[in-house]
Motif scaffolding. Sequence first.
Motif, PDB file in Angstrom:
ATOM      1  N   THR A 111      10.228 -12.846   0.085  1.00  0.00           N
ATOM      2  CA  THR A 111       9.113 -12.109  -0.495  1.00  0.00           C
ATOM      3  C   THR A 111       7.949 -12.084   0.486  1.00  0.00           C
ATOM      4  O   THR A 111       7.627 -13.095   1.111  1.00  0.00           O
ATOM      5  CB  THR A 111       8.666 -12.760  -1.811  1.00  0.00           C
ATOM      6  OG1 THR A 111       9.765 -12.755  -2.723  1.00  0.00           O
ATOM      7  CG2 THR A 111       7.508 -11.992  -2.419  1.00  0.00           C
ATOM      8  N   SER A 157      -3.078 -12.387  -2.494  1.00  0.00           N
ATOM      9  CA  SER A 157      -3.126 -12.530  -1.039  1.00  0.00           C
ATOM     10  C   SER A 157      -4.379 -11.873  -0.478  1.00  0.00           C
ATOM     11  O   SER A 157      -4.970 -10.974  -1.089  1.00  0.00           O
ATOM     12  CB  SER A 157      -1.883 -11.913  -0.407  1.00  0.00           C
ATOM     13  OG  SER A 157      -1.803 -10.525  -0.698  1.00  0.00           O
ATOM     14  N   THR A 215       3.884 -11.159   1.012  1.00  0.00           N
ATOM     15  CA  THR A 215       2.640 -10.829   0.322  1.00  0.00           C
ATOM     16  C   THR A 215       2.055  -9.560   0.920  1.00  0.00           C
ATOM     17  O   THR A 215       2.325  -9.193   2.071  1.00  0.00           O
ATOM     18  CB  THR A 215       1.605 -11.964   0.432  1.00  0.00           C
ATOM     19  OG1 THR A 215       1.141 -12.049   1.782  1.00  0.00           O
ATOM     20  CG2 THR A 215       2.201 -13.287  -0.001  1.00  0.00           C
ATOM     21  N   ARG A 253      -8.283  -7.913  -0.295  1.00  0.00           N
ATOM     22  CA  ARG A 253      -7.708  -8.739  -1.347  1.00  0.00           C
ATOM     23  C   ARG A 253      -6.769  -7.871  -2.180  1.00  0.00           C
ATOM     24  O   ARG A 253      -7.083  -6.717  -2.487  1.00  0.00           O
ATOM     25  CB  ARG A 253      -8.806  -9.324  -2.228  1.00  0.00           C
ATOM     26  CG  ARG A 253      -8.284 -10.275  -3.315  1.00  0.00           C
ATOM     27  CD  ARG A 253      -9.447 -10.868  -4.111  1.00  0.00           C
ATOM     28  NE  ARG A 253     -10.336 -11.636  -3.245  1.00  0.00           N
ATOM     29  CZ  ARG A 253     -10.128 -12.905  -2.906  1.00  0.00           C
ATOM     30  NH1 ARG A 253      -9.044 -13.549  -3.343  1.00  0.00           N
ATOM     31  NH2 ARG A 253     -10.989 -13.533  -2.126  1.00  0.00           N
ATOM     32  N   GLN A 272      -0.018 -10.340   4.001  1.00  0.00           N
ATOM     33  CA  GLN A 272       0.798 -10.539   5.199  1.00  0.00           C
ATOM     34  C   GLN A 272       1.250  -9.212   5.777  1.00  0.00           C
ATOM     35  O   GLN A 272       1.272  -9.020   7.001  1.00  0.00           O
ATOM     36  CB  GLN A 272       2.004 -11.412   4.858  1.00  0.00           C
ATOM     37  CG  GLN A 272       1.684 -12.876   4.589  1.00  0.00           C
ATOM     38  CD  GLN A 272       2.885 -13.638   4.053  1.00  0.00           C
ATOM     39  OE1 GLN A 272       3.746 -13.068   3.385  1.00  0.00           O
ATOM     40  NE2 GLN A 272       2.934 -14.936   4.337  1.00  0.00           N
ATOM     41  N   LEU A 287       8.059  -6.245   0.091  1.00  0.00           N
ATOM     42  CA  LEU A 287       7.089  -5.749  -0.875  1.00  0.00           C
ATOM     43  C   LEU A 287       7.759  -5.253  -2.158  1.00  0.00           C
ATOM     44  O   LEU A 287       7.105  -5.124  -3.182  1.00  0.00           O
ATOM     45  CB  LEU A 287       6.257  -4.616  -0.257  1.00  0.00           C
ATOM     46  CG  LEU A 287       5.314  -5.041   0.873  1.00  0.00           C
ATOM     47  CD1 LEU A 287       4.664  -3.822   1.501  1.00  0.00           C
ATOM     48  CD2 LEU A 287       4.249  -6.003   0.368  1.00  0.00           C
ATOM     49  N   ASP A 316      -1.759  -9.481  -5.857  1.00  0.00           N
ATOM     50  CA  ASP A 316      -0.847 -10.631  -5.829  1.00  0.00           C
ATOM     51  C   ASP A 316      -1.549 -11.909  -5.366  1.00  0.00           C
ATOM     52  O   ASP A 316      -0.913 -12.948  -5.187  1.00  0.00           O
ATOM     53  CB  ASP A 316       0.360 -10.334  -4.933  1.00  0.00           C
ATOM     54  CG  ASP A 316      -0.020 -10.135  -3.469  1.00  0.00           C
ATOM     55  OD1 ASP A 316      -1.232 -10.109  -3.156  1.00  0.00           O
ATOM     56  OD2 ASP A 316       0.886 -10.001  -2.635  1.00  0.00           O
TER      57      ASP A 316
END
Length: 427
Positions: A8, A33, A10, A28, A13, A111, A31
């Motif tokens: 998975t 992250s 984020t 932001r 990322q 994603l 999720d």
Amino acid sequence: MTGSTTSTLTIGQAVETLLRDGMPVRFRAYDGSVAGPPDAELGLELRTPRGLSYLLTAPGDLGMARAYVSGDLVVHGVHPGAPYAVMRLLQNHLRFRKPTPGELVTLVRGLGLGHLKPPPPPPQEHLPRWRRAVEGLRHSLTRDAEVISHHYDVSNAFYRHVLGPSMAYTCAVYPDADASLEEAQAEKFDLVCRKLDLRPGQRLLDVGCGWGGMVRHAAREYGVKALGVTLSREQASWAKEAIDRDGLGDLAEVRHSDYREVLETDFDAVSSIGLLEHVGVRNYPAYFSFLRERLRPEGRLLNHCITRHDNAVTETGAFIDRYVFPDGELTGSGTIIATAQDAGLEVVHEENLRRHYAMTLRDWCANLVEHWDECVAEVGEGTARVWGLYMAGSRLGFERNEIQLHQVLAVRTGEDGSDGLPLRPTW
């Protein structure tokens, strides 16, 4: 990037993976992250999975616009009526790199494949070009009327809040840096009148007249008999009421009509302020020929329109085409001048007002911010967001010399070469 292709990923990322120089604002996602500097004054917040789907299924300005207009992507640190600061920062510092095929697979899988199903677009979005082509020939009378209505028949009250008392939706001319928007719009209309050398008793045709600002200014200040035409029913209705309110009914008239339906000829002058953007480059020859035929010998034409910085023919980007000006096309002033000359007009002067349009858009955005609540009540928050995004982005385009604004003055020279012009400009 590390990890297996089934892990998975984020959203934060993924963003950091694709950026060359890092995120210039704080990002932001829903999720949890994040990406970018924690102390940044400006921020982006992706609030919903639908917003991510918009970004993934329509990369570029269209996906960003869909997420922003729908409220799935929120900008922090600026007002939604004027997101200029964050757009300028992102344009200067947001540089994506092209992922390798392996990285692309990892991003999509990480994603979630479910995000590759396009959500329905926001209701403010117009049909794509291919759908419009199915429903009518481009720049036909019917299709032009439809796309003009899409943009201009929004709400006269909304336009009054954004444009100010002048109701002038074209580039103003600032006599000095401290001039107000109203002073600059009055100067724009007066500059056009001076370039056309309008005098009492003359006849003026104003094509694409909008809310009748040029028609009323010419009639009131120069005593000319002025006819304006617009494809927007809302504009025509407002203009007629303004003419009656100003007591100009004996001199000024505005019709709800296509300019190509004007049968009268022998006008002393023709003004076209902000119409050519809607005509289509292929139709320039017919446009200039038609306007030339409306003029008497020695009659003048003033064409005022947005242009490119070069003479390539470019359709507007996906966001502008779907949300703002469907079927819009731009090219350079050289093409405009050449086409006018080929139509038998003598071009005698041209002027670039690019920086003035950036200032005009700055002031329109300020009006939208000041009257945000009233504008949202009138047209809804999504449409108000469209306008803030479009005007801020356009301001950047003019500041960066990606687009310009040119006034081109031409004359229908008499058969003996007479042009009625003084030896030097008088305006």
